[in-house]
Scaffold this motif. Structure first.
Motif, PDB file in Angstrom:
ATOM      1  N   ASP A  26       0.859  -1.185   0.000  1.00 28.65           N
ATOM      2  CA  ASP A  26       0.000   0.000   0.000  1.00 28.65           C
ATOM      3  C   ASP A  26       0.892   1.229   0.000  1.00 28.65           C
ATOM      4  OD1 ASP A  26      -1.973   1.938   0.387  1.00 28.65           O
ATOM      5  OD2 ASP A  26      -3.200   0.548   1.545  1.00 28.65           O
ATOM      6  N   CYS A  29       0.588   6.520   1.407  1.00 30.77           N
ATOM      7  CA  CYS A  29       0.825   6.856   2.813  1.00 30.77           C
ATOM      8  C   CYS A  29       1.629   8.135   2.956  1.00 30.77           C
ATOM      9  CB  CYS A  29       1.527   5.711   3.529  1.00 30.77           C
ATOM     10  SG  CYS A  29       3.117   5.257   2.804  1.00 30.77           S
ATOM     11  N   CYS A  80      -4.124  -9.651  -4.443  1.00 30.97           N
ATOM     12  CA  CYS A  80      -3.717  -9.329  -3.076  1.00 30.97           C
ATOM     13  C   CYS A  80      -3.081 -10.525  -2.383  1.00 30.97           C
ATOM     14  CB  CYS A  80      -4.925  -8.829  -2.281  1.00 30.97           C
ATOM     15  SG  CYS A  80      -4.519  -8.358  -0.579  1.00 30.97           S
ATOM     16  N   SER A 117      -3.763   0.674   7.947  1.00 31.85           N
ATOM     17  CA  SER A 117      -4.687   0.075   6.996  1.00 31.85           C
ATOM     18  C   SER A 117      -5.115  -1.270   7.562  1.00 31.85           C
ATOM     19  CB  SER A 117      -4.024  -0.089   5.624  1.00 31.85           C
ATOM     20  OG  SER A 117      -4.949  -0.550   4.665  1.00 31.85           O
ATOM     21  N   LYS A 151      -6.992   4.145   6.675  1.00 31.34           N
ATOM     22  CA  LYS A 151      -7.769   3.683   5.535  1.00 31.34           C
ATOM     23  C   LYS A 151      -9.225   3.472   5.956  1.00 31.34           C
ATOM     24  CE  LYS A 151      -5.014   3.627   2.103  1.00 31.34           C
ATOM     25  NZ  LYS A 151      -4.622   2.451   1.342  1.00 31.34           N
ATOM     26  N   ASN A 174      -9.091   3.217  -1.184  1.00 32.01           N
ATOM     27  CA  ASN A 174      -8.399   2.784  -2.390  1.00 32.01           C
ATOM     28  C   ASN A 174      -9.374   2.451  -3.509  1.00 32.01           C
ATOM     29  OD1 ASN A 174      -5.942   3.149  -1.254  1.00 32.01           O
ATOM     30  ND2 ASN A 174      -5.439   0.997  -1.038  1.00 32.01           N
ATOM     31  N   GLU A 176      -8.348   0.944  -6.083  1.00 34.51           N
ATOM     32  CA  GLU A 176      -7.800  -0.363  -6.443  1.00 34.51           C
ATOM     33  C   GLU A 176      -7.445  -0.474  -7.923  1.00 34.51           C
ATOM     34  OE1 GLU A 176      -6.855  -2.108  -4.162  1.00 34.51           O
ATOM     35  OE2 GLU A 176      -8.202  -2.009  -2.460  1.00 34.51           O
ATOM     36  N   GLN A 230      -5.551   5.052  -4.240  1.00 34.63           N
ATOM     37  CA  GLN A 230      -4.479   4.312  -4.894  1.00 34.63           C
ATOM     38  C   GLN A 230      -5.043   3.451  -6.013  1.00 34.63           C
ATOM     39  OE1 GLN A 230      -1.602   2.102  -2.427  1.00 34.63           O
ATOM     40  NE2 GLN A 230      -2.082   0.288  -3.629  1.00 34.63           N
ATOM     41  N   SER A 262       0.464   2.281  -7.888  1.00 35.89           N
ATOM     42  CA  SER A 262       1.264   1.171  -7.373  1.00 35.89           C
ATOM     43  C   SER A 262       1.522   0.165  -8.487  1.00 35.89           C
ATOM     44  CB  SER A 262       0.513   0.488  -6.214  1.00 35.89           C
ATOM     45  OG  SER A 262       1.234  -0.616  -5.744  1.00 35.89           O
TER      46      SER A 262
END
Length: 439
Positions: A26, A29, A80, A117, A151, A174, A176, A230, A262
């Motif tokens: 993640d 931040c 994930c 998170s 989060k 997020n 995602e 994110q 990311s």
């Protein structure tokens, strides 16, 4: 009795090792964006100068205690590492354990704040309530007044998000993946509505809080550092153009402070994910998106100017600003002694700080190339696109191929009269430095 083994309770150090490692994917931040002094009754503060930033070359902030509350999760997102179907070691903190870690790390000067998170344990509301209890104890019982980024859990009730928002400095939800189709493919338990609804709620609540603070000076602040999100890059086939348009829309419609990108890390084997290669995460693509994002937020570019459906991906050789300038040579060269601030921002090598310095300095006299260097202009790039007193630094053919070759040639030397000024070749991570990004 040998047939039954009682699982040994993990120590706090073991939990920290597992849940800090689980949080490394993640990247949303950042710890900037708010300023609040301690009131003398607790420890810590949230001064901008007191929040330490440490960025890795690919832009990740490592200045906070960055942990998951739990890596248990009821969802099975294909990308994930903590998805429900993965056989990984599971554990969870208690609210008091997170508080103790934060205080002890802060007292040792290891951190300046907390990034918290979580996976989704039992239900969104159950997890969000645990996070709220953690922040409440940290603020009230432990009197911690430092920076907290938390989060919000998609699908949690608005009441829990509201209560948590009055305790946190920044909140993020997020997104995602860039599109609803990709989200449905790789995270079928999540929906775009459950992600955007709390994002909209935080936005509206912040607007209401602004009016409350105008009327009541000591009213509590709701997410004073704003919200961020994110997107995972490279797990699905969206182009850079699609991604940057989504980011632009989020900035305009939800007033986000930051969109983080990311690079997809291949941690699971799944037919819906891209095939594993030896190339590793697409970090260069992530970097170009961060540079373009900076242009959207601070340099007044639009997504349509940077890319198009006919040209959907960024140039991996040049940063987006240089690439745009080479494709629009009809706007150059720019006379630095006359061009307005907005025009100067579009010149490669001139950042928003140096553009302001130029505008201020030319009120008292005309500028030359030595002056530009002193103001922080990166002449290695800017010299192809500007004139001083109507003259270029040296004769240059305004041709795209010619300028590109020289921009990328490390052997290029400047004229002798400025020979004492040294320049370095454009680095992959030049623009990730604060105040330099997007130049």
């Amino acid at each position: 009795m040998d047939c039954f083994r009682i699982q040994k309770e993990k120590t706090l150090c073991e939990k920290l090792s597992i849940l800090s490692d689980a949080a490394k994917y993640d990247v949303a931040c950042t710890s900037s964006g708010t300023q609040r002094r301690g009131d003398g009754t607790g420890i810590g503060n949230c001064e901008k100068a007191g929040i330490c930033h440490s960025f890795t070359p690919d832009g990740r902030c490592v200045s906070l205690l960055k942990i998951l509350f739990t890596n248990e999760c009821i969802f099975d997102c294909k990308y994930c590492i903590n998805r429900a179907s993965n056989d990984v070691e599971r554990t969870s903190f208690t609210p008091d354990e997170v508080c103790r870690l934060t205080i002890e790390f802060y007292r040792r000067n290891y951190i300046e704040g907390l990034f918290l998170s979580s996976g989704i344990m039992k239900s969104p509301d159950y997890t969000m309530r645990l996070i709220y209890e953690t922040l409440y104890r940290l603020r009230s019982q432990y009197r911690f007044q430092g920076y907290i980024h938390v989060k919000a859990i998609p699908g949690a009730s608005q009441d829990l998000i509201r209560m948590t928002g009055f305790l946190a400095d920044r909140m993020s939800i997020n997104l995602e993946l860039p599109t609803a189709e990709s989200l449905h493919l790789l995270a079928p338990h999540k929906s775009r509505k459950n992600i955007l609804s709390p994002m909209r709620y935080v936005q509206k609540k912040r607007e209401e809080n602004t009016h409350e603070l105008a009327l009541y000076r000591h009213a509590p602040q709701f997410v004073p550092a704003g919200q961020s999100t994110q997107m995972i890059i490279g797990a699905t086939p969206e182009s850079d153009y699609q991604i940057i348009r989504v980011a632009e829309s989020l900035y305009q419609k939800f007033e986000l402070k930051r969109v983080f990108y990311s690079a997809f890390v291949h941690v699971n084997e799944d037919s819906a994910l891209p095939a594993r290669t030896d190339l590793g995460p697409p970090l260069l693509r992530e970097h170009r998106l961060y540079q373009a994002d900076w242009l959207l937020r601070y340099y007044h570019f639009s997504a349509e100017e940077l890319l198009s459906e006919e040209r959907p991906n960024f140039n991996l050789v040049l940063d987006p600003k240089c690439d745009w300038a080479l494709r629009h040579l009809e706007y150059f060269p720019v006379e630095v002694n006359r061009a307005d601030y907005q025009t100067l921002l579009r010149v490669p090598g001139i950042g928003y700080t140096s553009a302001r310095r130029i505008v201020r300095a030319r009120r008292t006299g005309t500028l030359d190339f030595t002056d530009l260097k002193k103001m922080g202009v990166v002449l290695k790039r800017a010299l192809y696109f500007v004139t001083c007193k109507g003259k270029m630094m040296y004769p240059i053919r305004m041709d795209e191929d010619y300028i590109l070759r020289n921009l990328l040639d490390p052997r290029e030397k400047l004229p002798g009269r400025l020979g004492e000024i040294t320049y370095r070749q454009l680095s992959l991570f030049d623009d990730m430095k604060i105040g330099e990004v997007g130049r």
